[in-house]
Design a protein around this motif. Structure first.
Motif, PDB file in Angstrom:
ATOM      1  N   HIS A 196     -14.422  47.586 -72.428  1.00 33.32           N
ATOM      2  CA  HIS A 196     -13.081  47.766 -72.975  1.00 33.32           C
ATOM      3  C   HIS A 196     -12.219  48.730 -72.165  1.00 33.32           C
ATOM      4  N   ILE A 244      -8.772  47.830 -70.230  1.00 35.87           N
ATOM      5  CA  ILE A 244      -7.510  48.440 -70.648  1.00 35.87           C
ATOM      6  C   ILE A 244      -6.813  49.071 -69.448  1.00 35.87           C
ATOM      7  N   CYS A 270      -6.613  45.215 -77.811  1.00 38.53           N
ATOM      8  CA  CYS A 270      -8.047  45.402 -77.606  1.00 38.53           C
ATOM      9  C   CYS A 270      -8.742  45.586 -78.935  1.00 38.53           C
ATOM     10  N   LYS A 305     -11.404  47.168 -81.386  1.00 41.09           N
ATOM     11  CA  LYS A 305     -11.969  48.513 -81.389  1.00 41.09           C
ATOM     12  C   LYS A 305     -13.410  48.425 -80.911  1.00 41.09           C
ATOM     13  N   ILE A 361     -11.947  51.626 -78.118  1.00 42.54           N
ATOM     14  CA  ILE A 361     -11.566  51.718 -76.713  1.00 42.54           C
ATOM     15  C   ILE A 361     -12.806  51.999 -75.876  1.00 42.54           C
ATOM     16  N   THR A 383     -12.490  57.062 -73.838  1.00 44.74           N
ATOM     17  CA  THR A 383     -11.291  56.773 -74.630  1.00 44.74           C
ATOM     18  C   THR A 383     -10.083  57.477 -74.044  1.00 44.74           C
ATOM     19  N   LEU A 414      -6.597  55.878 -72.327  1.00 47.22           N
ATOM     20  CA  LEU A 414      -5.278  56.219 -72.865  1.00 47.22           C
ATOM     21  C   LEU A 414      -4.379  56.838 -71.796  1.00 47.22           C
ATOM     22  N   LEU A 428      -0.515  49.506 -75.739  1.00 49.75           N
ATOM     23  CA  LEU A 428      -1.856  49.126 -76.135  1.00 49.75           C
ATOM     24  C   LEU A 428      -1.904  49.072 -77.656  1.00 49.75           C
ATOM     25  N   GLN A 429      -2.259  47.923 -78.194  1.00 49.82           N
ATOM     26  CA  GLN A 429      -2.462  47.779 -79.641  1.00 49.82           C
ATOM     27  C   GLN A 429      -3.942  47.641 -79.904  1.00 49.82           C
ATOM     28  N   LEU A 430      -4.461  48.419 -80.866  1.00 42.81           N
ATOM     29  CA  LEU A 430      -5.875  48.384 -81.207  1.00 42.81           C
ATOM     30  C   LEU A 430      -6.132  47.484 -82.404  1.00 42.81           C
ATOM     31  N   ASP A 485      -1.207  51.938 -82.407  1.00 41.35           N
ATOM     32  CA  ASP A 485      -1.281  52.462 -81.044  1.00 41.35           C
ATOM     33  C   ASP A 485      -2.694  52.946 -80.723  1.00 41.35           C
ATOM     34  N   GLY A 486      -2.999  52.991 -79.444  1.00 45.30           N
ATOM     35  CA  GLY A 486      -4.317  53.424 -79.014  1.00 45.30           C
ATOM     36  C   GLY A 486      -4.719  54.809 -79.495  1.00 45.30           C
TER      37      GLY A 486
END
Length: 334
Positions: free
Chosen positions: A73, A77, A89, A91, A93, A100, A104, A114-116, A302-303
């Motif tokens: 992941h 990303i 992505c 979950k 990250i 993580t 970011l 980035l949408q989780l 958001d991430g």
């Protein structure tokens, strides 16, 4: 719009089906480390199979959906960010804070989005509970109870790669607790049991866990999870306030019955797993991602939200190991 999907396993194939039906998605390109699996998914949904994930970043897609193995992941990303592509992505990250934070930073430096994939935020029941809390209908919230129970354990070889029950499973409860209540978790006290299959002990994991969580306004919450709920898949949240209380996830397929003479009878068709229970939510979160890409909506998850939920999971693991309360301030955030 052309979407690139990386990962065509169980959840990736499910996402492919959703994206192939979306009115704004004109074409879909899929890739997987198992090229034959990618071809099968492409054939099923009228998509194009790429030889590898590399082509996703060179074939002119407008956005990337990441549903690969967790270990990939963070790298993917970062690649999406450097390619200037919006990314969705699943979950987590990464399974650690360092990975993580690095991902970011890649997103921040590139200025991309980035949408989780915390799908519970798109579930009708949790959304209604959030609105009730904010409307004041429940009054001052004093107690929240969150439950996540899987009907059967995952394969033994998955456990060492999962990050453990707190990071893999309860992280959903930590995120949705914050989202529904609008409050932050400030302290945790957690424990776990490994009394089931020996594979959990061999992986250094637990099959059942419980955490007491203190929110920043003093509200108390409990979050419990197990891999061994033979009755079926059970995900619920109860919110109790001074004026009223409500339950999320209590319906005609919830695998629970009452011992009272006039209580809830046993269900004939309990939820078998998360994909069936949250199918509409998965569809809604990908629709939200498409609207984010087109500029019609803000980022709904958001991430940084994943980072916060992971910090709670890290605090719970530390609490379990050291048998003590842990404040979130002890867990790095940068």
């Amino acid at each position: 719009m052309r979407i690139g999907l990386i990962g065509t396993g169980r959840i990736g194939s499910f996402h492919a089906g959703i994206l192939s039906r979306h009115r704004e998605v004109g074409s879909l390109v899929v890739a997987d480390t198992d090229a034959a699996r990618a071809v099968r998914t492409a054939e099923r949904y009228g998509a194009t199979a790429a030889p590898s994930a590399n082509e996703i970043f060179t074939w002119g897609v407008d956005a990337v959906v990441i549903a690969s193995a967790t270990s990939a992941h963070a790298e993917l990303i970062g690649r999406a960010a450097r390619a200037g592509l919006p990314a969705f992505c699943e979950k987590p990250i990464a399974l650690d804070l360092a990975g993580t934070l690095a991902a970011l930073r890649d997103v921040d430096e590139a200025g991309t989005v980035l949408q989780l994939g915390f799908m519970r935020r798109f579930d009708a029941g949790y959304t209604a509970a959030r609105e009730l809390v904010r409307s004041g209908r429940l009054g001052r919230l004093h107690t929240v109870r969150a439950i996540t129970s899987d009907p059967a354990p995952p394969p033994a070889d998955y456990l060492p790669l999962s990050g453990g029950l707190f990071r893999d499973c309860l992280v959903h409860d930590f995120d949705i607790l914050r989202w529904v209540t609008g409050r932050e978790i400030t302290e945790v006290y957690a424990t776990g049991s490994d009394g089931g299959d020996p594979m959990f002990r061999e992986a250094g994991d637990v099959d059942t866990a419980a955490a007491v969580l203190t929110l920043d306004d003093g509200t108390l919450a409990t979050a419990t999870a197990t891999r061994c709920n033979g009755a079926g898949y059970d995900v619920r949240m109860e919110l109790a306030g001074e004026l009223d209380q409500v339950s999320v996830g209590l319906d005609d397929r919830t695998p629970i019955s009452s011992t009272e003479p006039k209580g809830i009878p046993p269900v004939d068709n309990p939820w078998p797993g998360f994909m069936e229970r949250f199918a509409p939510a998965y569809e809604a979160e990908l629709d939200a991602f498409v609207r984010l890409i087109t500029g019609e909506a803000e980022n709904p998850c958001d991430g940084r939200e994943a980072l916060t939920a992971l910090r709670v999971a890290e605090a719970c693991e530390l609490s379990r190991r050291e048998r003590r309360p842990v404040r979130l301030a002890e867990i790095p955030s940068e």
